[in-house]
Design a protein around this motif. Structure first.
Motif, mmCIF file in Angstrom:
data_model
loop_
_atom_site.group_PDB
_atom_site.id
_atom_site.type_symbol
_atom_site.label_atom_id
_atom_site.label_comp_id
_atom_site.label_asym_id
_atom_site.label_seq_id
_atom_site.Cartn_x
_atom_site.Cartn_y
_atom_site.Cartn_z
ATOM 1 N N GLN A 211 0.860 -1.030 -0.213
ATOM 2 C CA GLN A 211 -0.297 -0.235 0.285
ATOM 3 C C GLN A 211 0.850 1.315 0.037
ATOM 4 O O GLN A 211 1.516 1.545 0.342
ATOM 5 C CB GLN A 211 -0.786 -0.079 1.439
ATOM 6 C CG GLN A 211 -2.085 -0.437 1.508
ATOM 7 C CD GLN A 211 -1.564 -2.120 1.650
ATOM 8 O OE1 GLN A 211 -0.854 -2.270 2.521
ATOM 9 N NE2 GLN A 211 -1.850 -3.382 1.538
ATOM 10 N N PRO A 213 0.231 5.561 0.822
ATOM 11 C CA PRO A 213 -0.795 6.667 0.296
ATOM 12 C C PRO A 213 -1.005 7.980 -0.755
ATOM 13 O O PRO A 213 0.268 8.033 -1.003
ATOM 14 C CB PRO A 213 -0.523 7.390 2.063
ATOM 15 C CG PRO A 213 0.936 7.013 2.023
ATOM 16 C CD PRO A 213 1.154 5.767 1.448
ATOM 17 N N THR A 245 -5.434 5.500 0.109
ATOM 18 C CA THR A 245 -4.599 3.981 0.098
ATOM 19 C C THR A 245 -4.763 2.966 -1.136
ATOM 20 O O THR A 245 -5.951 2.876 -1.777
ATOM 21 C CB THR A 245 -5.017 3.163 1.116
ATOM 22 O OG1 THR A 245 -5.176 4.348 2.678
ATOM 23 C CG2 THR A 245 -3.914 2.203 1.662
ATOM 24 N N THR A 247 -3.324 -0.038 -2.967
ATOM 25 C CA THR A 247 -2.599 -0.766 -3.344
ATOM 26 C C THR A 247 -2.395 -1.178 -4.734
ATOM 27 O O THR A 247 -3.537 -1.859 -5.438
ATOM 28 C CB THR A 247 -3.892 -2.192 -2.969
ATOM 29 O OG1 THR A 247 -3.935 -1.589 -1.275
ATOM 30 C CG2 THR A 247 -2.833 -3.303 -2.245
ATOM 31 N N ARG A 264 -11.219 7.073 1.918
ATOM 32 C CA ARG A 264 -11.581 7.460 3.646
ATOM 33 C C ARG A 264 -13.102 8.376 3.103
ATOM 34 O O ARG A 264 -12.977 8.839 3.592
ATOM 35 C CB ARG A 264 -10.560 8.458 4.126
ATOM 36 C CG ARG A 264 -10.776 8.171 5.535
ATOM 37 C CD ARG A 264 -8.888 9.641 5.597
ATOM 38 N NE ARG A 264 -9.067 9.589 7.396
ATOM 39 C CZ ARG A 264 -8.167 10.299 8.162
ATOM 40 N NH1 ARG A 264 -7.596 11.378 7.480
ATOM 41 N NH2 ARG A 264 -8.614 10.418 9.234
ATOM 42 N N GLN A 282 -13.675 2.863 3.238
ATOM 43 C CA GLN A 282 -13.590 2.048 5.051
ATOM 44 C C GLN A 282 -13.730 3.676 5.501
ATOM 45 O O GLN A 282 -12.777 4.812 5.067
ATOM 46 C CB GLN A 282 -11.841 1.353 4.920
ATOM 47 C CG GLN A 282 -11.863 0.182 5.619
ATOM 48 C CD GLN A 282 -11.830 1.398 7.394
ATOM 49 O OE1 GLN A 282 -11.587 2.402 7.152
ATOM 50 N NE2 GLN A 282 -12.237 0.624 8.028
ATOM 51 N N LYS A 284 -11.895 4.846 8.017
ATOM 52 C CA LYS A 284 -10.308 5.543 8.296
ATOM 53 C C LYS A 284 -9.724 5.619 7.712
ATOM 54 O O LYS A 284 -8.427 5.670 7.132
ATOM 55 C CB LYS A 284 -10.197 4.985 9.852
ATOM 56 C CG LYS A 284 -11.228 4.655 10.990
ATOM 57 C CD LYS A 284 -9.796 4.006 12.081
ATOM 58 C CE LYS A 284 -11.048 4.571 13.003
ATOM 59 N NZ LYS A 284 -9.715 3.809 14.596
ATOM 60 N N TRP A 286 -8.150 2.280 5.336
ATOM 61 C CA TRP A 286 -7.245 2.008 6.347
ATOM 62 C C TRP A 286 -7.552 0.429 5.670
ATOM 63 O O TRP A 286 -8.964 -0.190 5.139
ATOM 64 C CB TRP A 286 -7.521 1.158 7.215
ATOM 65 C CG TRP A 286 -6.965 1.973 8.737
ATOM 66 C CD1 TRP A 286 -6.188 3.311 7.653
ATOM 67 C CD2 TRP A 286 -6.378 2.689 9.646
ATOM 68 N NE1 TRP A 286 -6.235 4.586 9.335
ATOM 69 C CE2 TRP A 286 -6.368 3.586 10.296
ATOM 70 C CE3 TRP A 286 -7.385 1.757 10.460
ATOM 71 C CZ2 TRP A 286 -6.280 4.539 11.717
ATOM 72 C CZ3 TRP A 286 -7.740 2.179 12.175
ATOM 73 C CH2 TRP A 286 -6.687 3.591 12.484
ATOM 74 N N GLU A 288 -7.910 -3.133 6.191
ATOM 75 C CA GLU A 288 -8.112 -3.808 6.660
ATOM 76 C C GLU A 288 -8.287 -5.361 6.532
ATOM 77 O O GLU A 288 -8.556 -5.929 5.140
ATOM 78 C CB GLU A 288 -9.616 -3.267 7.812
ATOM 79 C CG GLU A 288 -10.890 -3.637 6.971
ATOM 80 C CD GLU A 288 -12.349 -2.872 7.747
ATOM 81 O OE1 GLU A 288 -11.831 -2.592 8.269
ATOM 82 O OE2 GLU A 288 -13.272 -2.945 7.103
#
Length: 434
Positions: A211, A213, A245, A247, A264, A282, A284, A286, A288
């Motif tokens: 990942q 940012p 984020t 990936t 976010r 998501q 936040k 993230w 997860e």
């Protein structure tokens, strides 16, 4: 004095241009000295001494040529042959050993001297090194009690030059390799090599994911401005902390899988996204456990050979969200072998950290005055991902001990400098940033 002596030489003062009054010609100076016998402030001097002589500098190669000529004959003949003063030849012959060890293009032995108080220099340098090893900031005001040590700012500047010190701007924190770096590296290399010998993975079945940012606004901290201006302003959108984020996934044969973007926010925007990118939301922002499982299904599972569940190897870092039971269960159902990069070594063994993420971040457009829409930001991500060359990815897998030669001929590639492909990638990223 000027007009009086010009009249004495029989010249018409009125016909002399005012712009020429500051400098006499060599002929006037010679006539003046001949008629006055060197008087009127020029006693004991000749015309050659009054005329301006251009200073010349010589490199070490030329000086060694003169020294060799002087050793073959004598100083006077060498000086006459090369058009230099005889005293220069004697001075250069005394420096012969230093000239032989110097760069052939060097013209002078200038630079920081040893200083009058070497012990003080050493102790202050050790004090700075000790504090910097602790991460403490050090300025030229060393914060040493004046009763123990006191010096001028000029001495401090010269001491810093002598010891190779300078004022530096704070940089981003670099990852420090663990003390047992070599042991971990050998263990990791043996494990990967053992899996490859056992299962004989093709290059398109060995992959790496990570990942990175991407911020909505990354304004430059440097701008061109007039010298001396006290206030230098740089406009921004105020969204320097708003990010998504991304990936990224790549294979050892240079294949790039679709980017997986996590917004976010709670819901995915209703506006259509550009093809070739997968968007999720998501709260936040993230990655997860649920999103990792989803990424395995929609990205890693759709690669070439994914539907047939071909034996594959996936290299990931030690992020806890990827080591949970749901993730392991999903990986097991996909007939995969998971390789975890040892902690503290992603800067050396993570393909996307070594050759991809840096140019990817640099290629993403920045500095917009208005906050970009999510679709526009996704388009920038796709453009940056497309700009990463397949050759740099292939070299990155080889450099990280994943797809290098099985016979051990490429085991030293980790310590090699950046290759042409990676250097070209960085050059292109610099041009795009400019």
């Amino acid at each position: 004095f000027y007009y009086t002596d010009l009249k004495y030489l029989g010249l018409n003062v009125q016909k002399i241009d005012s712009s020429c009054k500051s400098a006499w010609s060599d002929e006037i100076r010679s006539n003046y000295l001949m008629k006055n016998g060197g008087s009127s402030g020029a006693k004991g001097l000749n015309a050659g001494q009054l005329s301006k002589q251009q200073r010349r500098s010589y490199d070490a190669n030329f000086k060694l040529m003169v020294i060799n000529a002087a050793e073959a004959s004598n100083n006077c003949q060498a000086a006459k042959r090369y058009g230099v003063a005889e005293c220069r030849v004697r001075y250069w012959r005394a420096q012969k050993e230093r000239l032989q060890n110097a760069n052939t293009m060097r013209k002078a032995f200038r630079g920081p001297k040893s200083g009058c108080f070497r012990e003080i220099d050493t102790r202050v340098s050790e004090y700075v090194s000790e504090k910097r090893n602790e991460g403490m900031p050090i300025t030229r005001a060393l914060k040493i009690p004046p009763t123990e040590f006191k010096a001028s700012l000029g001495w401090c500047k010269r001491m810093m030059r002598r010891n190779g010190l300078a004022l530096r701007r704070k940089t981003s924190l670099a990852q420090c390799l663990p003390s047992d770096f070599r042991e971990k590296l050998l263990s990791y290399q043996r494990y990967v090599l053992g899996l490859r010998k056992k299962h004989h993975y093709p290059l398109d079945q060995m992959g790496n994911a990570d990942q990175t940012p991407v911020y909505f606004d990354m304004p430059s901290h440097v701008t061109v401005e007039k010298k001396g201006k006290k206030s230098v302003l740089v406009k921004s959108t105020g969204n320097e902390k708003s990010r998504i984020t991304v990936t990224l996934t790549c294979l050892a044969d240079g294949t790039k899988l679709p980017p997986y973007v996590v917004l976010r926010r709670k819901t995915i925007p209703k506006e259509p996204m550009p093809p070739g990118i997968i968007v999720r939301a998501q709260e936040k922002g993230w990655m997860e456990t649920e999103l990792v499982v989803d990424w395995l299904k929609v990205v890693w599972g759709r690669r070439r050979g994914g539907l047939r569940k071909t034996r594959n190897m996936l290299v990931l870092d030690a992020f806890r969200g990827r080591l949970t039971e749901p993730v392991k269960k999903q990986l097991h159902s996909m007939n995969r072998d998971l390789v975890i990069i040892p902690g503290g070594m992603t800067s050396q063994l993570q393909v996307l950290d070594v050759v991809v993420n840096k140019p990817f971040n640099a290629l993403t457009p920045t500095g917009r005055i208005q906050k970009p829409a999510v679709r526009l930001l996704c388009e920038w991500v796709l453009q940056a991902w497309d700009a990463v060359s397949s050759e740099s990815i292939i070299n990155g897998f080889r450099k990280c001990y994943i797809s290098n030669a099985m016979d051990g001929s490429e085991d030293n590639v980790l310590w090699e400098e950046v290759g042409p492909a990676e250097q070209h990638e960085e050059d292109r990223s610099d041009e795009r940033q400019d």
